[in-house]
Design a protein around this motif. Structure first.
Motif, PDB file in Angstrom:
ATOM      1  N   LEU A  99       0.858  -1.182   0.000  1.00 30.56           N
ATOM      2  CA  LEU A  99       0.000   0.000   0.000  1.00 30.56           C
ATOM      3  C   LEU A  99       0.893   1.230   0.000  1.00 30.56           C
ATOM      4  O   LEU A  99       1.845   1.314   0.784  1.00 30.56           O
ATOM      5  N   LEU A 100       0.622   2.148  -0.882  1.00 28.07           N
ATOM      6  CA  LEU A 100       1.264   3.470  -0.835  1.00 28.07           C
ATOM      7  C   LEU A 100       0.134   4.444  -0.550  1.00 28.07           C
ATOM      8  O   LEU A 100      -0.542   4.938  -1.452  1.00 28.07           O
ATOM      9  N   VAL A 101      -0.113   4.676   0.740  1.00 29.67           N
ATOM     10  CA  VAL A 101      -1.310   5.391   1.179  1.00 29.67           C
ATOM     11  C   VAL A 101      -0.945   6.403   2.263  1.00 29.67           C
ATOM     12  O   VAL A 101       0.212   6.560   2.630  1.00 29.67           O
ATOM     13  N   ALA A 102      -1.957   7.057   2.807  1.00 27.41           N
ATOM     14  CA  ALA A 102      -1.752   8.117   3.788  1.00 27.41           C
ATOM     15  C   ALA A 102      -1.174   7.575   5.091  1.00 27.41           C
ATOM     16  O   ALA A 102      -1.690   6.615   5.667  1.00 27.41           O
ATOM     17  N   ASN A 103      -0.128   8.222   5.566  1.00 26.93           N
ATOM     18  CA  ASN A 103       0.483   7.850   6.839  1.00 26.93           C
ATOM     19  C   ASN A 103      -0.495   8.009   7.998  1.00 26.93           C
ATOM     20  O   ASN A 103      -0.408   7.281   8.992  1.00 26.93           O
ATOM     21  N   ILE A 104      -1.438   8.942   7.881  1.00 28.98           N
ATOM     22  CA  ILE A 104      -2.384   9.188   8.972  1.00 28.98           C
ATOM     23  C   ILE A 104      -3.350   8.024   9.176  1.00 28.98           C
ATOM     24  O   ILE A 104      -4.067   7.984  10.183  1.00 28.98           O
ATOM     25  N   TRP A 105      -3.358   7.044   8.270  1.00 26.06           N
ATOM     26  CA  TRP A 105      -4.220   5.868   8.434  1.00 26.06           C
ATOM     27  C   TRP A 105      -3.520   4.715   9.150  1.00 26.06           C
ATOM     28  O   TRP A 105      -4.061   3.625   9.280  1.00 26.06           O
ATOM     29  N   MET A 106      -2.313   4.967   9.601  1.00 22.29           N
ATOM     30  CA  MET A 106      -1.513   3.904  10.204  1.00 22.29           C
ATOM     31  C   MET A 106      -2.223   3.227  11.374  1.00 22.29           C
ATOM     32  O   MET A 106      -2.240   1.990  11.481  1.00 22.29           O
ATOM     33  N   ALA A 107      -2.824   4.006  12.255  1.00 21.67           N
ATOM     34  CA  ALA A 107      -3.477   3.430  13.431  1.00 21.67           C
ATOM     35  C   ALA A 107      -4.606   2.486  13.036  1.00 21.67           C
ATOM     36  O   ALA A 107      -4.762   1.406  13.616  1.00 21.67           O
ATOM     37  N   ASP A 108      -5.399   2.907  12.068  1.00 21.42           N
ATOM     38  CA  ASP A 108      -6.495   2.055  11.624  1.00 21.42           C
ATOM     39  C   ASP A 108      -5.965   0.728  11.093  1.00 21.42           C
ATOM     40  O   ASP A 108      -6.471  -0.344  11.447  1.00 21.42           O
ATOM     41  N   MET A 109      -4.943   0.787  10.254  1.00 24.34           N
ATOM     42  CA  MET A 109      -4.432  -0.428   9.621  1.00 24.34           C
ATOM     43  C   MET A 109      -3.734  -1.339  10.616  1.00 24.34           C
ATOM     44  O   MET A 109      -3.829  -2.571  10.522  1.00 24.34           O
ATOM     45  N   VAL A 110      -3.051  -0.759  11.596  1.00 29.67           N
ATOM     46  CA  VAL A 110      -2.453  -1.564  12.661  1.00 29.67           C
ATOM     47  C   VAL A 110      -3.556  -2.197  13.503  1.00 29.67           C
ATOM     48  O   VAL A 110      -3.483  -3.384  13.860  1.00 29.67           O
ATOM     49  N   GLY A 111      -4.591  -1.424  13.802  1.00 28.49           N
ATOM     50  CA  GLY A 111      -5.709  -1.938  14.585  1.00 28.49           C
ATOM     51  C   GLY A 111      -6.442  -3.083  13.904  1.00 28.49           C
ATOM     52  O   GLY A 111      -6.951  -3.992  14.571  1.00 28.49           O
ATOM     53  N   TRP A 112      -6.479  -3.042  12.577  1.00 29.52           N
ATOM     54  CA  TRP A 112      -7.116  -4.128  11.812  1.00 29.52           C
ATOM     55  C   TRP A 112      -6.178  -5.307  11.597  1.00 29.52           C
ATOM     56  O   TRP A 112      -6.560  -6.295  10.989  1.00 29.52           O
ATOM     57  N   ASN A 113      -4.937  -5.190  12.058  1.00 33.59           N
ATOM     58  CA  ASN A 113      -3.922  -6.220  11.829  1.00 33.59           C
ATOM     59  C   ASN A 113      -3.722  -6.461  10.335  1.00 33.59           C
ATOM     60  O   ASN A 113      -3.553  -7.595   9.889  1.00 33.59           O
ATOM     61  N   TYR A 114      -3.735  -5.378   9.574  1.00 34.90           N
ATOM     62  CA  TYR A 114      -3.639  -5.499   8.123  1.00 34.90           C
ATOM     63  C   TYR A 114      -2.254  -5.152   7.587  1.00 34.90           C
ATOM     64  O   TYR A 114      -1.958  -5.390   6.424  1.00 34.90           O
ATOM     65  N   VAL A 115      -1.386  -4.588   8.410  1.00 27.49           N
ATOM     66  CA  VAL A 115      -0.024  -4.272   7.976  1.00 27.49           C
ATOM     67  C   VAL A 115       0.963  -4.876   8.966  1.00 27.49           C
ATOM     68  O   VAL A 115       0.641  -5.080  10.134  1.00 27.49           O
ATOM     69  N   ILE A 116       2.163  -5.149   8.477  1.00 29.17           N
ATOM     70  CA  ILE A 116       3.164  -5.821   9.299  1.00 29.17           C
ATOM     71  C   ILE A 116       4.292  -4.861   9.657  1.00 29.17           C
ATOM     72  O   ILE A 116       4.561  -3.902   8.930  1.00 29.17           O
ATOM     73  N   PRO A 117       4.982  -5.115  10.778  1.00 26.23           N
ATOM     74  CA  PRO A 117       6.169  -4.306  11.103  1.00 26.23           C
ATOM     75  C   PRO A 117       7.259  -4.501  10.052  1.00 26.23           C
ATOM     76  O   PRO A 117       7.423  -5.590   9.501  1.00 26.23           O
ATOM     77  N   LEU A 118       8.013  -3.446   9.809  1.00 21.73           N
ATOM     78  CA  LEU A 118       9.035  -3.469   8.769  1.00 21.73           C
ATOM     79  C   LEU A 118      10.452  -3.416   9.335  1.00 21.73           C
ATOM     80  O   LEU A 118      11.412  -3.235   8.595  1.00 21.73           O
ATOM     81  N   ASP A 119      10.562  -3.597  10.647  1.00 16.94           N
ATOM     82  CA  ASP A 119      11.855  -3.401  11.306  1.00 16.94           C
ATOM     83  C   ASP A 119      12.947  -4.311  10.751  1.00 16.94           C
ATOM     84  O   ASP A 119      14.107  -3.891  10.621  1.00 16.94           O
TER      85      ASP A 119
END
Length: 504
Positions: A99-119
């Motif tokens: 996804l190349l999307v808005a950074n301000i949506w990060m909380a929503d996507m983390v809350g949905w467990n839809y994105v993974i950590p990139l560390d």
């Protein structure tokens, strides 16, 4: 003693057949393994181009030729991106790898467990994350002390001003006679900014036969007007980093989620924003962001606080201000409201608090991707110093500078028509704003757009229309924010807000 095995012709043919079958078996396994590594298609969801998605298409082809993989770019109108992401997360769709999307949506996507950590991916030395990525960018990439997104476009608001006009000695002398002091170039405080805007408002200061404006901004509801107000409230609301462990707190008390929008500091900032409209700007309530950019590059306004896109726009063919625009941190204040003690605090130095409005476009890897490592490889290619330095210098990319090394590679800017000294000043200011110690990272909590746009902007614009006073409007906003927090779950919102702040 040596032993010899005598093999009959029949036995040889049988063993030869077995060897052939074994060879074909292992060969088929190797092809299956190769199919897992090479020739994969990864899907990227982002905004309809040419901005933002354009570079993904160009570099996707480059990367594909190097790796044998394929990049599919799925474009959507900005208003449709969030619903698509939300739906994909709800049904656990594997339609998108990146996804190349808005950074301000990060909380929503983390809350949905839809994105993974990139560390683990940023540990790759080729990423040069530790040395080449500014601290302000790392703050935007981080949520709950994990790196979930990687900024490709660095968004924040700062001051643009006409160097030639504000630097005119004749005008400075006239201003001093009228206001009793000599203004700084650029203005350093909000009060000074308003005075300077008023002085340059509604007269022909460039001798082109028509009157110009002192300052220009968005005022139209539904046209990102709420972001244009944040830089005014921040210096009066944000407690300086030397007085608080977690800087950049602007919207809520992180321990209670009590809104700060109706506190004396925030209210004073919005009163100054309203005052600017009365004294130093173009008339009317239908101004949007397109107007802001055009009025600056067409030479019709002396100053604006906006995103960095104004910089590249000044080098478009229709621009009359090439090389005439200066860049600076947004003006600040010599006082702020300490919402912990409910007291005004005077400061010897100017309290500046730039706001990273929208934060920027960020890369995310979905948790449903079948090929996260391949997706990460393309993401790292896009973000590499070599590729990103070309993109941020392009007026057609929509990307703003975000790497330290981009301060050095000025050849790409010169190729796009920039004067070298102007490009250097633009890049340096962008990084200075990014790393400002009191900078505010735009709100990243569930329901962020409801808080800021649906509620805050709705009542903010009633101030301009005269329906409400600043205090009345902000009291309504605070009440509505409290209700929304209760509906979403106060404890959950407190947790997410602290994760957003990396609260200490």
């Amino acid at each position: 003693m040596k032993f010899f095995m005598l093999i009959t012709n029949k036995e040889f043919k049988m063993n030869n057949s077995i060897i052939k079958h074994m060879f074909l078996f292992f060969l088929s396994i190797s092809f299956v393994f190769s199919a897992q590594v090479y020739g994969k298609k990864i899907s990227v969801l982002t905004m309809t181009g040419p901005f933002i998605s354009g570079p993904v298409k160009v570099h996707g082809e480059e990367w594909g030729k190097k790796t044998g993989h394929q990049v599919e770019v799925v474009e959507a109108a900005f208003s449709d991106i969030f619903p698509k992401v939300q739906q994909a997360a709800a049904i656990r769709s594997d339609a998108f790898d990146l996804l190349l999307v808005a950074n301000i949506w990060m909380a929503d996507m983390v809350g949905w467990n839809y994105v993974i950590p990139l560390d683990k991916y940023i540990k790759d030395p080729a990423v040069q994350y530790d040395l080449d990525v500014p601290s302000g960018i790392k703050r935007k990439n981080t949520f709950n002390e994990k790196t979930y997104g990687l900024i490709a476009d660095n968004d924040n608001h700062y001051l643009f001003y006409r160097k030639d006009i504000l630097g005119n000695p004749e005008y400075q002398l006239k201003f001093g006679k009228k206001y009793g002091y000599t203004y700084n170039v650029p203005p350093r405080t909000i009060d000074e900014l308003i005075d300077v805007a008023e002085f340059f408002n509604n007269w022909d200061w460039d001798n082109d036969g028509k009157n110009e404006y002192g300052f220009v901004r968005s005022t139209k509801r539904g046209a990102q007007t709420y972001w244009y107000s944040f830089s005014w409230a921040a210096p009066y609301t944000v407690i300086p980093n030397f007085s608080i462990d977690t800087p950049g707190i602007m919207f809520f008390d992180p321990n209670t989620m009590k809104p700060l929008v109706n506190t004396p500091g925030f209210v004073k900032g919005i009163e100054k924003w309203y005052e600017m409209g009365q004294r130093g700007t173009a008339p009317g309530l239908d101004w949007d962001r397109g107007n802001v950019i055009n009025e600056i590059i067409l030479g019709n306004a002396a100053m604006a606080i906006d995103w960095g896109d104004i910089g590249p726009s000044t080098y478009k063919s229709e621009s009359v201000v090439q090389g005439k625009i200066g860049y600076a941190l947004p003006p600040g204040s010599n006082e702020y409201w300490d919402w912990r003690t409910n007291k005004w605090v005077k400061t010897k130095t100017i309290n500046r608090a730039p706001v990273h409005c929208f934060n920027g476009w960020s890369w995310f890897i979905t948790s449903t991707s079948s090929n996260p490592d391949i997706a990460a490889d393309f993401m790292k290619y896009m973000l590499s110093p070599e590729v990103s330095s070309v993109d941020v210098a392009s007026p057609d990319s929509g990307y703003q500078p975000w790497r330290n090394s981009q301060l050095e590679g000025l050849e790409n800017w010169e190729k796009n028509g920039w004067e070298r000294s102007d490009a250097q000043a633009y890049l340096q200011n962008t990084i200075d704003v990014t790393n400002a110690p009191n900078a505010v990272i735009d709100m990243r909590i569930p329901g962020a757009s409801n808080y800021s746009e649906a509620i805050y902007e709705t009542y903010l614009t009633t101030i301009l229309s005269g329906e409400n006073s600043v205090q009345q409007a902000m009291d309504i906003v605070a009440k509505e924010w409290e209700s929304l927090t209760e509906r979403l779950g106060r404890d959950k919102q407190i947790e997410f807000y602290k994760w957003h702040l990396n609260y200490r």
